[in-house]
Design an enzyme around this catalytic site. Structure first.
Site, PDB file in Angstrom:
ATOM      1  N   GLU A  66       0.857  -1.209   0.000  1.00 25.74           N
ATOM      2  CA  GLU A  66       0.000   0.000   0.000  1.00 25.74           C
ATOM      3  C   GLU A  66       0.878   1.238   0.000  1.00 25.74           C
ATOM      4  O   GLU A  66       1.706   1.418   0.880  1.00 25.74           O
ATOM      5  CB  GLU A  66      -0.882  -0.003   1.275  1.00 25.74           C
ATOM      6  N   ASP A  91       2.655   1.436   5.214  1.00 24.41           N
ATOM      7  CA  ASP A  91       3.126   0.074   4.925  1.00 24.41           C
ATOM      8  C   ASP A  91       4.440   0.193   4.151  1.00 24.41           C
ATOM      9  O   ASP A  91       4.536   1.012   3.242  1.00 24.41           O
ATOM     10  CB  ASP A  91       2.120  -0.709   4.057  1.00 24.41           C
ATOM     11  N   ASP A 106       0.063  -1.152   8.463  1.00 26.95           N
ATOM     12  CA  ASP A 106      -0.735  -0.484   9.512  1.00 26.95           C
ATOM     13  C   ASP A 106      -2.068  -1.199   9.690  1.00 26.95           C
ATOM     14  O   ASP A 106      -2.276  -2.260   9.108  1.00 26.95           O
ATOM     15  CB  ASP A 106      -0.910   1.006   9.157  1.00 26.95           C
ATOM     16  N   ASP A 135      30.549 -10.741  -5.047  1.00 26.44           N
ATOM     17  CA  ASP A 135      31.938 -10.590  -4.582  1.00 26.44           C
ATOM     18  C   ASP A 135      32.318  -9.133  -4.441  1.00 26.44           C
ATOM     19  O   ASP A 135      32.005  -8.316  -5.304  1.00 26.44           O
ATOM     20  CB  ASP A 135      32.882 -11.270  -5.584  1.00 26.44           C
ATOM     21  N   GLU A 152      37.846  -5.969  -3.086  1.00 29.71           N
ATOM     22  CA  GLU A 152      38.536  -5.273  -1.994  1.00 29.71           C
ATOM     23  C   GLU A 152      39.623  -4.366  -2.543  1.00 29.71           C
ATOM     24  O   GLU A 152      39.931  -3.314  -1.991  1.00 29.71           O
ATOM     25  CB  GLU A 152      39.191  -6.284  -1.033  1.00 29.71           C
ATOM     26  N   ASP A 208      70.170   4.935   3.953  1.00 26.32           N
ATOM     27  CA  ASP A 208      69.140   5.559   4.788  1.00 26.32           C
ATOM     28  C   ASP A 208      68.016   6.052   3.885  1.00 26.32           C
ATOM     29  O   ASP A 208      67.890   5.607   2.750  1.00 26.32           O
ATOM     30  CB  ASP A 208      69.740   6.661   5.675  1.00 26.32           C
ATOM     31  N   HIS A 227     146.316 -95.200  29.531  1.00 22.50           N
ATOM     32  CA  HIS A 227     146.672 -95.818  30.817  1.00 22.50           C
ATOM     33  C   HIS A 227     146.805 -94.798  31.935  1.00 22.50           C
ATOM     34  O   HIS A 227     146.749 -95.146  33.101  1.00 22.50           O
ATOM     35  CB  HIS A 227     147.965 -96.664  30.668  1.00 22.50           C
ATOM     36  N   ASP A 234     146.651 -96.955  23.275  1.00 23.41           N
ATOM     37  CA  ASP A 234     146.847 -96.207  24.524  1.00 23.41           C
ATOM     38  C   ASP A 234     146.679 -94.702  24.259  1.00 23.41           C
ATOM     39  O   ASP A 234     147.631 -93.944  24.170  1.00 23.41           O
ATOM     40  CB  ASP A 234     148.254 -96.521  25.068  1.00 23.41           C
ATOM     41  N   SER A 265     154.318 -90.231  31.035  1.00 20.07           N
ATOM     42  CA  SER A 265     153.218 -90.891  30.325  1.00 20.07           C
ATOM     43  C   SER A 265     152.141 -89.893  29.928  1.00 20.07           C
ATOM     44  O   SER A 265     151.707 -89.079  30.751  1.00 20.07           O
ATOM     45  CB  SER A 265     152.586 -91.961  31.211  1.00 20.07           C
TER      46      SER A 265
END
Ligand code: NAG
Ligand code: NAG
Length: 699
Positions: A70, A78, A117, A137, A140, A286, A491, A541, A647
């Site tokens: 409605e 509603d 209602d 899906d 991301e 660095d 002898h 002898d 002898s």
């Protein structure tokens, strides 16, 4: 189409928040949701909620295939409301049949709430809704970076997968354990091959910032590492007043036990020999600056040992231009030399070049070998002709003690210390010579014409074979014929019954012409007595006495020779009889204390035989006959003879300057009586027997 989205609905919020619970239902990939009783019209005062979920990593796409609710302004009465995480994604009422009404949940959950209602429209009774949902899906990887500064989902490469994603890294980088971020892979680690190649990360590209890479080259002990940097070398260096300095970027080379060296700048260090089997390289950059990097090849060499010294009188093998780890050397001595280490002899020597560059054994020495003390020669001696200390090639000469001994073979033999450490003669024989006694050559000669009357006192050393025997106190003679053998008459060694006396009853003295001197010394020890087995009535002898210890001959003690084979007993030839027996002094028979001798000729056997026959007539007790084992000496005119005390003594003949024992004083009739002769055992008949007895009693 009539739907609006609001961020909040107050009354609904209470409702939703209170009922929102994690569902433990099994996740499904798709499904349907329909209003109660659909496709029948729905009832008033309805309130129904559906909590949908799909697996983690998916979104839910909800599609209304049929909508018949409605209608009201803002679907106030509603409605079907789609909520995600307290946010209203959509609120639907009215009619829609196209399937175009879609809601995509940002997450994998979605809640539907249907409400009506209390009023019922009269004309058309709406049937509610039917919806289909499915898991979609999430990409991301396409999602924006979180705002919380945690960095992108994947720091380098993101791959979307169904329901999830995975990160990966550019070449030269490794994924960290967090599975998100990447770490520069500097190719560091341990290099244990004998040669290899290293370069800075990304070389020849610039080196990345902020890295510390460690490379350890560690090869087995015994090898040394040599680094060979290529020309293309560049590590940022900072100019400070002292010169360029490896302040922020460097390559540090660390060799054990040495101060580490930091390399930087634009010049290649080239070849660096480390003399070590381990080298550590630390490459540091660095977060600023620029280094183009470096590249090197390394190879290894075997550790070298010092060149071995030479060994005097020896040889070191093999001869190499240099000696490295695991090389062996051997040392051999020249002939005549021996290997010595720490004062003791060794059979062979080898030494290995060790991994520390040292020989595992110090070199030995080669020393002259020696043959040791030469074996002493019994009755002889030796002199060194050349060399000393019995060393290799020393020459010695043996000789026998003169005049009593001669070398067997007659000539002096020289012996040389040979390489086998034996003394060897000129024929390479290592057996020392033998000294044999000289027989029948007294040092003192009886000279001059001698009256054949009475007896004469023998000069010292003129009859050195003379032996004095005492047998049960009675005196007899004996003859030295070898260093352990005395010959006498049978002898002498028998008693009046004709039995052999005990050997303890016999005493043997020799080496002096004076009885008083002889008796001052201990008699020689007797080993055995050997009377001729066929001795009877003065026939055969002959007897031998074996001494326990060999005699050592000298001028006063020497053997007489035995008769040569076929020795002649020629009538009228003059021989010499000696003895300590009776002698006729001024017509009186006296026992003498001085050795006497007399020279008398051999008598014709027939003449003597006749004399014996005559004597037997005069002396009935005389039973002996003259046998072929006997011969006679004497002169018809009487006065000279050998008497009883003699002898066993010798009748000696001289041939070619050597005395030999022709006879043994045996018997006679009277003493010095005219026409009577002395009878002697004919030793020439017994040479074989004598040698046999000697042979049979060698030990
Ligand atoms: C160092 O490397 C260069 C080029 O690779 C080569 O020509 C040279 O022979 C090497 N030097 C040594 C000592 O290995
Ligand atoms: C034998 O050696 C001795 C002692 O060395 C020596 O007196 C003698 O002359 C030598 N005889 C010969 C033949 O060499």
């Amino acid at each position: 189409m009539a739907w609006t989205a609001r961020t909040t609905l107050c009354f609904l919020c209470v409702l939703v928040c209170g009922s929102w619970r994690p569902t433990h239902t099994k996740h499904v990939m798709y499904g349907e949701v329909q209003s109660p009783q659909y496709p029948m019209p729905y009832a008033p005062n309805l309130e129904k909620q559906w909590d949908l979920s799909v697996p983690e990593g998916y979104q839910i796409q909800l599609t209304f295939t049929h909508l018949d609710i409605e209608p009201s302004d803002s679907c106030y009465y509603d409605a079907v409301t789609v909520v995600y995480d307290q946010n209203v994604l959509g609120r639907f009422c009215g009619q829609e049949n196209s399937g175009n009404q879609r809601v995509l949940s940002p997450g994998n959950r979605l809640t539907l709430i249907f409400q009506s209602d209390d009023s019922n429209p009269e004309v058309h009774q709406p049937v509610g809704f039917s919806a289909h949902y499915q898991a979609i899906d999430i990409d991301e990887c396409a999602m924006p970076e979180p705002k919380d500064d945690s960095g992108p989902l994947c720091s380098q490469i993101c791959h979307n997968t169904l329901g999830s994603y995975i990160c990966s890294c550019y070449h030269g980088y490794d994924l960290r354990p967090d599975q998100r971020t990447c770490l520069l892979s500097c190719g560091g680690g341990i290099f244990d091959e004998l040669e290899g190649h290293l370069s800075s990360p990304g070389y020849p590209e610039h080196s990345p910032h902020g890295m510390s890479c460690q490379y350890t080259i560690s090869v087995e002990a015994g090898f040394t590492v040599t680094l060979n940097f290529t020309d293309d070398f560049h590590i940022e260096s900072i100019d400070v007043p002292q010169g360029p300095d490896c302040l922020h970027h460097w390559l540090m080379v660390t060799i054990p036990d040495r101060k580490p060296v930091k390399l930087c700048g634009g010049t290649s260090p080239g070849v660096m020999a480390t003399n070590s089997n381990t080298v550590q390289l630390d490459y540091h950059t660095d977060w600023a600056g620029l280094s183009h990097g470096w590249s090197l090849d390394y190879n290894t060499h075997r550790v070298k040992c010092p060149f071995p010294n030479t060994v005097a009188n020896g040889r070191v093998t093999p001869v190499l231009t240099e000696y490295s780890y695991r090389d062996y050397i051997h040392v051999r001595c020249n002939q005549g030399y021996k290997l010595m280490t720490d004062g003791s002899e060794i059979q062979s020597f080898s030494s290995m070049c060790q991994s520390n560059g040292r020989w595992h054994l110090p070199l030995p020495e080669c020393q002259l070998i020696d043959c040791g003390q030469p074996e002493p020669l019994l009755n002889g001696g030796l002199t060194f002709i050349s060399g000393s200390k019995n060393q290799y090639r020393s020459v010695i000469q043996y000789h026998c003690n003169k005049p009593s001994y001669d070398l067997l073979g007659g000539v002096n033999v020289s012996y040389t210390c040979a390489s086998d450490r034996k003394w060897r003669d000129n024929n390479n024989v290592p057996v020392i010579p033998t000294c044999i006694p000289v027989c029948g050559e007294p040092t003192a000669q009886i000279t001059g014409i001698q009256r054949i009357l009475g007896g004469e006192t023998a000069p010292a050393n003129s009859i050195p074979w003379q032996v004095m025997l005492t047998v049960n106190g009675g005196r007899g003679g004996g003859i030295v014929i070898g260093d352990r053998w005395i010959m006498t008459a049978a002898h002498v060694l028998t008693n009046s019954e004709g039995n052999l006396v005990e050997k303890g009853a016999v005493k043997v003295y020799m080496g002096n012409n004076n009885v008083n001197e002889l008796l001052k010394h201990e008699p020689a020890n007797i080993a055995s007595l050997h009377v001729h087995p066929k001795y009877s009535n003065y026939d055969n002898d002959i007897a031998l006495i074996k001494l326990q210890q060999p005699l050592t001959f000298h001028e006063a003690l020497m053997p007489i020779c035995l008769p040569a084979e076929g020795a002649e007993y020629t009538t009228n030839i003059v021989g010499m009889v000696s003895g300590f027996g009776m002698t006729l002094v001024k017509n009186q028979m006296l026992i003498t204390n001085k050795l006497k001798y007399v020279r008398i000729p051999i008598v014709d056997q027939g003449t003597c035989s006749d004399s014996v026959i005559e004597a037997k007539k005069a002396y009935r007790e005389l039973r002996s006959d003259l046998t072929a084992n006997m011969f006679c000496v004497g002169v018809p005119e009487a006065g000279t003879d050998s008497c009883q005390g003699d002898s066993g003594s010798a009748f000696a003949l001289s041939t070619d300057g050597k005395f030999w024992v022709a006879g043994i004083v045996s018997w006679g009739v009277g003493c010095g009586v005219s026409g009577r002769y002395g009878v002697y055992t004919k030793v020439g008949n017994y040479v074989e027997w004598i040698n046999k007895i000697k042979q049979d009693n060698q030990n």
